[in-house]
Design a protein around this motif. Structure first.
Motif, PDB file in Angstrom:
ATOM      1  N   ARG A 114     -48.453  19.046   5.465  1.00  0.00           N
ATOM      2  CA  ARG A 114     -49.829  18.790   6.319  1.00  0.00           C
ATOM      3  C   ARG A 114     -50.160  20.468   5.946  1.00  0.00           C
ATOM      4  O   ARG A 114     -49.690  21.325   6.422  1.00  0.00           O
ATOM      5  CB  ARG A 114     -50.070  18.848   7.308  1.00  0.00           C
ATOM      6  N   ASP A 115     -51.161  20.304   5.469  1.00  0.00           N
ATOM      7  CA  ASP A 115     -51.496  21.593   5.086  1.00  0.00           C
ATOM      8  C   ASP A 115     -52.029  22.750   5.781  1.00  0.00           C
ATOM      9  O   ASP A 115     -52.917  22.121   6.837  1.00  0.00           O
ATOM     10  CB  ASP A 115     -52.588  22.075   3.590  1.00  0.00           C
ATOM     11  N   ALA A 116     -51.701  23.536   6.547  1.00  0.00           N
ATOM     12  CA  ALA A 116     -52.003  24.220   7.949  1.00  0.00           C
ATOM     13  C   ALA A 116     -52.001  26.209   7.495  1.00  0.00           C
ATOM     14  O   ALA A 116     -51.851  26.368   8.404  1.00  0.00           O
ATOM     15  CB  ALA A 116     -50.697  24.209   8.772  1.00  0.00           C
ATOM     16  N   THR A 117     -52.181  26.469   6.230  1.00  0.00           N
ATOM     17  CA  THR A 117     -52.456  28.008   6.000  1.00  0.00           C
ATOM     18  C   THR A 117     -53.607  28.385   6.921  1.00  0.00           C
ATOM     19  O   THR A 117     -53.687  29.385   7.361  1.00  0.00           O
ATOM     20  CB  THR A 117     -52.681  27.401   4.702  1.00  0.00           C
ATOM     21  N   GLU A 118     -55.241  27.711   6.824  1.00  0.00           N
ATOM     22  CA  GLU A 118     -55.598  28.461   7.578  1.00  0.00           C
ATOM     23  C   GLU A 118     -55.094  28.637   9.756  1.00  0.00           C
ATOM     24  O   GLU A 118     -55.548  29.343   9.441  1.00  0.00           O
ATOM     25  CB  GLU A 118     -56.861  27.584   7.574  1.00  0.00           C
ATOM     26  N   TYR A 157     -52.577  31.559  -3.692  1.00  0.00           N
ATOM     27  CA  TYR A 157     -51.931  30.835  -4.780  1.00  0.00           C
ATOM     28  C   TYR A 157     -50.766  29.732  -3.640  1.00  0.00           C
ATOM     29  O   TYR A 157     -50.314  29.010  -3.593  1.00  0.00           O
ATOM     30  CB  TYR A 157     -51.295  30.606  -5.813  1.00  0.00           C
ATOM     31  N   GLU A 158     -50.015  30.593  -2.780  1.00  0.00           N
ATOM     32  CA  GLU A 158     -49.421  30.269  -2.192  1.00  0.00           C
ATOM     33  C   GLU A 158     -49.810  29.119  -0.858  1.00  0.00           C
ATOM     34  O   GLU A 158     -50.561  29.581  -0.022  1.00  0.00           O
ATOM     35  CB  GLU A 158     -48.140  30.569  -0.999  1.00  0.00           C
ATOM     36  N   ARG A 159     -49.700  27.697   0.721  1.00  0.00           N
ATOM     37  CA  ARG A 159     -49.853  27.476   0.901  1.00  0.00           C
ATOM     38  C   ARG A 159     -48.896  26.812   2.653  1.00  0.00           C
ATOM     39  O   ARG A 159     -47.383  26.545   1.818  1.00  0.00           O
ATOM     40  CB  ARG A 159     -50.418  26.089   0.827  1.00  0.00           C
ATOM     41  N   ILE A 160     -49.330  27.362   3.000  1.00  0.00           N
ATOM     42  CA  ILE A 160     -48.074  26.794   3.758  1.00  0.00           C
ATOM     43  C   ILE A 160     -47.899  25.412   4.634  1.00  0.00           C
ATOM     44  O   ILE A 160     -49.566  24.927   5.147  1.00  0.00           O
ATOM     45  CB  ILE A 160     -48.512  27.764   6.086  1.00  0.00           C
ATOM     46  N   VAL A 161     -46.640  25.344   4.979  1.00  0.00           N
ATOM     47  CA  VAL A 161     -47.067  23.908   5.260  1.00  0.00           C
ATOM     48  C   VAL A 161     -46.221  23.551   5.883  1.00  0.00           C
ATOM     49  O   VAL A 161     -45.138  23.771   6.557  1.00  0.00           O
ATOM     50  CB  VAL A 161     -46.768  23.231   3.731  1.00  0.00           C
ATOM     51  N   ASP A 194     -51.636  31.203   9.354  1.00  0.00           N
ATOM     52  CA  ASP A 194     -51.851  31.991   8.295  1.00  0.00           C
ATOM     53  C   ASP A 194     -51.486  33.151   9.484  1.00  0.00           C
ATOM     54  O   ASP A 194     -50.867  34.444   9.478  1.00  0.00           O
ATOM     55  CB  ASP A 194     -52.759  32.320   7.065  1.00  0.00           C
ATOM     56  N   ARG A 241     -48.237  35.493   2.118  1.00  0.00           N
ATOM     57  CA  ARG A 241     -47.734  34.739   1.229  1.00  0.00           C
ATOM     58  C   ARG A 241     -49.019  35.196   0.449  1.00  0.00           C
ATOM     59  O   ARG A 241     -49.916  35.471   0.399  1.00  0.00           O
ATOM     60  CB  ARG A 241     -48.436  33.217   1.821  1.00  0.00           C
TER      61      ARG A 241
END
Length: 75
Positions: free
Chosen positions: A35-39, A54-58, A42, A51
């Motif tokens: 699950r993308d939890a970047t927002e 172009y990187e995402r926190i998953v 972050d 990060r």
């Protein structure tokens, strides 16, 4: 590419909307489906973590990682 751990179906996923997974790539890197939890996360990273754009926190479930542990190589 090879799966690390058990298939999502063995962790109770019966549909396409909840299937975190981990794969080892041919170059030794790992690919993670989660699950993308970047927002959300972050701004909570420690000061020594960063990060690129172009990187995402998953996020993956604890069970996904624990059931993959035996398949993760030591080196």
């Amino acid at each position: 590419m090879r799966r690390i751990g058990v298939p999502p179906s063995e962790r109770g996923s019966t549909g396409g909307g909840n299937c975190p997974d981990i794969f080892e790539l041919s170059d030794g890197s790992f690919a993670v489906i989660g699950r993308d939890a970047t927002e959300k996360l972050d701004g909570e990273l420690p000061s020594d973590a960063s990060r690129a754009d172009y990187e995402r926190i998953v996020v993956i479930t604890r069970e996904t990682l624990l059931r993959a542990r035996a398949d993760i190589p030591d080196a």
